[in-house]
Scaffold this motif. Structure first.
Motif, short mmCIF file in Angstrom:
data_model
loop_
_atom_site.label_atom_id
_atom_site.label_comp_id
_atom_site.label_asym_id
_atom_site.label_seq_id
_atom_site.Cartn_x
_atom_site.Cartn_y
_atom_site.Cartn_z
N HIS A 224 0.82 -1.20 0.00
CA HIS A 224 0.00 0.00 0.00
C HIS A 224 0.86 1.26 0.00
N VAL A 225 1.87 1.28 0.87
CA VAL A 225 2.70 2.48 1.03
C VAL A 225 3.55 2.75 -0.21
N THR A 226 3.97 1.70 -0.89
CA THR A 226 4.92 1.88 -2.00
C THR A 226 4.27 1.79 -3.38
N GLN A 227 2.94 1.75 -3.42
CA GLN A 227 2.28 1.54 -4.71
C GLN A 227 2.51 2.66 -5.71
N HIS A 228 2.84 3.86 -5.22
CA HIS A 228 3.04 4.98 -6.14
C HIS A 228 4.51 5.36 -6.32
N VAL A 229 5.41 4.54 -5.79
CA VAL A 229 6.84 4.80 -5.99
C VAL A 229 7.15 4.59 -7.47
N PRO A 230 7.66 5.60 -8.16
CA PRO A 230 7.89 5.46 -9.60
C PRO A 230 9.01 4.48 -9.93
N GLN A 231 8.88 3.83 -11.06
CA GLN A 231 9.94 2.94 -11.52
C GLN A 231 11.11 3.78 -12.02
N PRO A 232 12.33 3.24 -11.95
CA PRO A 232 13.49 4.02 -12.39
C PRO A 232 13.44 4.35 -13.87
N SER A 233 13.99 5.50 -14.21
CA SER A 233 14.02 5.92 -15.60
C SER A 233 15.16 5.22 -16.35
N LEU A 234 15.14 5.32 -17.65
CA LEU A 234 16.21 4.75 -18.47
C LEU A 234 17.55 5.36 -18.10
N GLN A 235 17.54 6.68 -17.78
CA GLN A 235 18.78 7.35 -17.38
C GLN A 235 19.29 6.78 -16.05
N ASP A 236 18.38 6.53 -15.12
CA ASP A 236 18.77 5.93 -13.84
C ASP A 236 19.44 4.57 -14.07
N ILE A 237 18.84 3.78 -14.96
CA ILE A 237 19.36 2.44 -15.25
C ILE A 237 20.74 2.52 -15.88
N GLN A 238 20.90 3.42 -16.84
CA GLN A 238 22.19 3.57 -17.53
C GLN A 238 23.27 4.04 -16.57
N THR A 239 22.92 4.98 -15.71
CA THR A 239 23.90 5.52 -14.76
C THR A 239 24.37 4.44 -13.79
N TYR A 240 23.43 3.67 -13.27
CA TYR A 240 23.81 2.60 -12.34
C TYR A 240 24.69 1.57 -13.04
N TYR A 241 24.31 1.22 -14.25
CA TYR A 241 25.08 0.22 -15.02
C TYR A 241 26.52 0.70 -15.24
N GLN A 242 26.68 1.98 -15.57
CA GLN A 242 28.01 2.53 -15.85
C GLN A 242 28.88 2.61 -14.60
N HIS A 243 28.26 2.85 -13.44
CA HIS A 243 29.02 3.03 -12.21
C HIS A 243 29.26 1.73 -11.43
N HIS A 244 28.68 0.62 -11.89
CA HIS A 244 28.86 -0.66 -11.19
C HIS A 244 29.19 -1.77 -12.20
N PRO A 245 30.26 -1.61 -12.96
CA PRO A 245 30.58 -2.58 -14.02
C PRO A 245 30.83 -3.99 -13.50
N GLN A 246 31.37 -4.13 -12.27
CA GLN A 246 31.69 -5.46 -11.76
C GLN A 246 30.44 -6.29 -11.46
#
Length: 307
Positions: free
Chosen positions: A145-167
């Protein structure tokens, strides 16, 4: 036949649980949440029920008791709030508890596991297990109930995380290796010396290795999926050495002469293949953070006492 028996057993569990509430009495209270006591039986059942649901051994270490009890009391405060908000009906909570128990039994113990033998092994009564898991369903309802409106990550969020955690985004590393296991370090050094002076590895393994699983095949380990988790001594050696390298590793079986013969994998996973996993990971983290912030407010308002 085994599945029908398990189904009947789970139905009986649910009836027992609904007939007795959460299975908690007021004797020997160990905590109190908003004036409602948590009995020693309820607390013990929570520890054992949690272990059963996760396929683990109950951790009853005295050093952890205060932290574990505090965490459980905080959960109870959130459960109580969830019940007051009617985010779930008692009937649905019971049904979801039964499904969760069935799923946990299949996942960790197999379809043929006798449920009542499992309860006996964990020393938890059926009504107490159902009571514990039903409470967790109210906790999950609050989370949803509390987290039902938490937005999903954007494509930019996904790309940034991928680039900063290559291992985190490498294909699994597989290592072809062989070993000779000896009881002592001195014996391992002696056998390794013979190998260095021209003796055949296969012959040495067949003659001296104490590991019966691969001794007759010359000590071959085959292709081993090396992982950082858990980082065993053998895994650490396999991950840290390239083909042609060898050494003596102290393992739970003794002292192993290990030779790395070939390595494959460990190459970067393209973003197109990693994106969905990154998305789910980031969304889970965002929802967990939102729920933690919300639940801290509920817990601060509650009257929680450890007795």
């Amino acid at each position: 036949m085994a599945n029908r028996k398990a189904g009947k057993a789970l139905t009986w569990l649910m009836v027992a649980g609904m007939a007795s509430g959460c299975g908690s009495g007021t004797k020997s209270a160990v905590a109190e949440v908003n004036g409602v006591p948590i009995s020693a039986v309820q607390w013990d059942s929570a520890l054992r029920g949690n272990a059963l649901m996760n396929g683990e051994r109950p951790n009853m270490a005295p050093a952890l008791e205060k932290v574990q009890l505090s965490t459980y009391a905080d959960q109870v405060a959130v459960m109580q709030y969830s019940q007051k908000q009617h985010w779930l009906t008692p009937q649905k909570a019971s049904a979801e508890a039964g499904a969760a128990i069935a799923q946990a039994v299949r996942a960790h113990f197999g379809d043929r596991t006798a449920l009542f033998a499992l309860l006996h092994r964990y020393q938890v009564g059926p009504k107490n297990l159902v009571g514990y898991v039903t409470g967790q369903m109210w906790l999950i309802a609050a989370f949803d109930h509390v987290t039902q409106h938490v937005p999903q990550p954007s494509l930019q969020d996904i790309q940034t995380y991928y680039q900063h955690h290559p291992q985190q985004f490498l294909t699994p590393t597989a290592v072809l290796a062989r070993e000779i296991v000896l009881p002592t370090a001195a014996e391992a050094a002696s056998v390794m010396s013979r190998w260095a002076h021209g003796a055949r590895f296969t012959a040495l393994a067949q003659k001296y290795s104490s590991d019966r699983s691969n001794r007759d095949s010359g000590g071959t380990m085959g292709w081993v999926l090396a992982s950082l988790n858990p980082l065993t001594p053998t895994n650490a050696f396999l991950l840290g050495h390239s083909p042609g390298h060898s050494g003596i590793v102290h393992t739970r079986l003794g002292y192993a002469i290990i030779e790395v013969q070939a390595v494959q994998g460990g190459t970067p996973l393209p973003l197109s293949e990693a994106a969905q996993g990154v998305k789910e990971q980031l969304w889970r983290a965002a929802r967990a953070q939102a729920f933690d912030q919300w639940s801290r407010t509920i817990i601060r308002r509650a009257d929680v006492k450890l007795l």
